[in-house]
Design an enzyme around this catalytic site. Structure first.
Site, short mmCIF file in Angstrom:
data_model
loop_
_atom_site.label_atom_id
_atom_site.label_comp_id
_atom_site.label_asym_id
_atom_site.label_seq_id
_atom_site.Cartn_x
_atom_site.Cartn_y
_atom_site.Cartn_z
N LYS A 275 0.84 -1.20 0.00
CA LYS A 275 0.00 0.00 0.00
C LYS A 275 0.88 1.25 0.00
O LYS A 275 2.00 1.24 0.49
CB LYS A 275 -0.88 0.03 1.26
CG LYS A 275 -1.89 -1.10 1.38
CD LYS A 275 -2.62 -1.01 2.72
CE LYS A 275 -3.56 -2.17 2.94
NZ LYS A 275 -4.76 -2.12 2.08
N ARG A 349 -9.86 -11.76 2.13
CA ARG A 349 -10.78 -12.79 1.62
C ARG A 349 -10.11 -14.16 1.59
O ARG A 349 -10.79 -15.19 1.65
CB ARG A 349 -11.29 -12.39 0.24
CG ARG A 349 -10.27 -12.32 -0.86
CD ARG A 349 -10.73 -11.49 -2.04
NE ARG A 349 -10.76 -10.07 -1.73
CZ ARG A 349 -11.19 -9.14 -2.57
NH1 ARG A 349 -11.63 -9.48 -3.77
NH2 ARG A 349 -11.17 -7.87 -2.23
#
Length: 504
Positions: A275, A349
């Site tokens: 990020k 996920r």
């Protein structure tokens, strides 16, 4: 802070302040407030005219009594327009009151609830209790200098015709729910150098010991034996090893069984798809779903509903290193589904894939997962609303209805077959990202669907927006909010017929 119910006459009671609730539509002073105004020689009504006061939501009118009555202050706080009133406004207004009391350095206050517009006092006293406790919260443990002032007691004044013993039970419920939410806030607000995967598992052990929960904690070797290849891939980039946590609350007279799964990334750097600085900030909050599991368990440990609850967390850290998983890697989840990695920053996920597979093997009556899963959900619904998806519309409706009752905003996002096509992978069963940048919150939900037994009703709650806030809103201060602890706990209470015991 103690919260007590009372049925006092307020025109000559000794307290730091009496707070009266008022709708914007009200044109005249009534009841105890009218008596106090007369005792103050019209001081309240004069100030209303002078300041052109309107009882808009959260707007205060503060009147010093100058020794004319025993209370030091009389205050009006607005509820807004009557036609727009809902119980969450009471939570909000109660939070404003407690903050105002702290600002004025008050130690004991009274909130008067004698309004003819209030019909269900179970809901009134519970909402006020929750608002007081949630609004009083602050995460200040790391400040060298703290505001030490605390409000010691709040008395909630109710009509004399109400059943005080019954209402005290709803004060207790409100206290438990709000304290559980604040416990969750504390956990989320702790940085990753304070709570890592090992320490998070230790917190679970403390909860289990305190409330008598069953607990299983699996280490890296055991996780590998269970075939959790997706979860392990995410975890292996960090020096902090994964811990798979399974808490169980199992009452004697269980009326069903629900599994609650929370995303538990102690910190998310993005992995090799790292990020940028702005997006890495606040990534300690990527454990919000897992912390909510612990908060819910704290609440049910106190309330003891007749329903079996499993709390499942795949705790990990997503870090870049020579051991980290890569884009294009192909992973195998616990249920045998293969996953092609499109982006290592879609890691939550992957941990949930194995956690949901594990939950499905327990064969519960329903599964709920909570996760700070996608920025796309924040784009779609904003910072204040969670996205709800799932495989059973009746179950989705029940969660949405419950969220309306608790004031934790949620909205359904629709599954469809066209978006399912976007998670088809070139070389495996499924991609961990969509093939376009559109519908990302939904494609993430559709990804998770592949790891849930289709015969089990399942709801996915994407809390990426409301789980943490940089400035705060209503009864949520800056930082972690603790959403959706009250919604899921309230749902479990309703499902277990908890309120039949008190005639609700």
């Amino acid at each position: 802070m103690e919260i007590n119910l009372t049925t006092k006459k307020l025109d000559n009671v000794k307290t730091d302040a009496v707070f009266f609730l008022m709708f914007e539509d009200n044109k005249k002073l009534e009841g105890e407030l009218e008596k106090i105004d007369k005792a103050l020689n019209g001081g309240v009504s004069d100030l209303i005219k002078l300041q052109k006061y309107k009882a808009e939501e959260g707007k205060f009118l503060i009147v010093p009594t100058l020794g004319k009555i025993k209370a030091n202050y009389v205050a009006i706080v607005g509820l807004g327009k009557e036609k727009k009133f809902e119980n969450d406004i009471l939570r909000r207004v109660a939070s404003y009151i407690i903050r105002k009391a702290k600002e004025l350095k008050l130690s004991d206050i009274i909130i008067d609830t004698n309004l003819q517009q209030f019909e269900n006092y179970d809901e009134v006293v519970q909402a006020i209790t929750e608002g007081l406790i949630l609004g009083d919260y602050s995460f200040d443990k790391y400040f060298s200098k703290k505001d030490e002032h605390k409000v010691k007691e709040v008395q909630v004044n109710i009509p004399k015709n109400q059943d005080k013993d019954r209402l005290n039970e709803f004060v207790r419920i409100g206290e438990i729910l709000a304290e559980a939410q604040n416990f969750t806030r504390d956990l989320v607000n702790e940085p990753a150098n304070v709570i890592n995967t090992i320490q998070f598992a230790e917190i679970a052990e403390k909860l289990a010991k305190e409330y008598g929960f069953e607990i299983k904690i699996y280490d890296e070797e055991e996780i590998e034996k269970m075939g959790m290849g997706a979860y392990l891939a995410v975890a292996k980039g960090s020096d902090n090893p994964p811990r798979f946590i399974h808490l169980t609350y199992r009452p004697k007279n269980s009326q069903g069984e629900v599994a609650i799964v929370g995303k538990g990334l102690m910190f998310d750097s993005g992995g090799l798809n790292i990020k940028t600085g702005d997006f890495m900030r606040w990534m300690k909050s990527d454990k919000s779903g897992a912390c909510a599991v612990f908060g819910i368990f704290k609440a049910i440990g106190e309330l003891k509903p007749d329903i079996t609850v499993h709390g499942i967390v795949a705790a990990a850290e997503n870090m870049p290193s020579g051991k980290a998983y890569r884009p294009d890697d192909i992973l195998k989840a616990k249920n045998g589904v293969t996953i092609e990695v499109g982006n290592t920053d879609a890691e939550g996920r992957l941990t949930l894939a194995d956690a949901l597979s594990y939950a499905s093997e327990l064969k519960p009556d329903a599964i709920i997962d909570m996760a700070t899963l996608t920025g796309a959900c924040v784009v779609a619904l904003g910072e204040f609303t969670a996205g709800v998806m799932g495989n059973n519309q009746k179950f989705i409706n029940e969660i949405l209805k419950t969220s309306e009752e608790t004031g934790e905003w949620m909205w359904q996002l629709p599954f469809n077959d066209k978006l399912r096509e976007q998670i088809k992978a070139p070389h495996a069963d499924v991609y961990n990202v969509g093939t376009t940048r559109y519908g990302g919150a939904i494609t993430a939900g559709l990804f998770l669907e592949k790891f849930v037994d289709p015969k089990i009703p399942w709801v996915h709650i994407d809390i990426a927006g409301p789980s943490h806030h940089t400035s705060g809103w209503y009864y949520h201060p800056k930082g972690a909010t603790g959403i959706p602890v009250r919604t899921i706990t309230w749902y479990l209470l309703k499902r277990s017929k908890f309120f039949d015991k008190i005639g609700k």
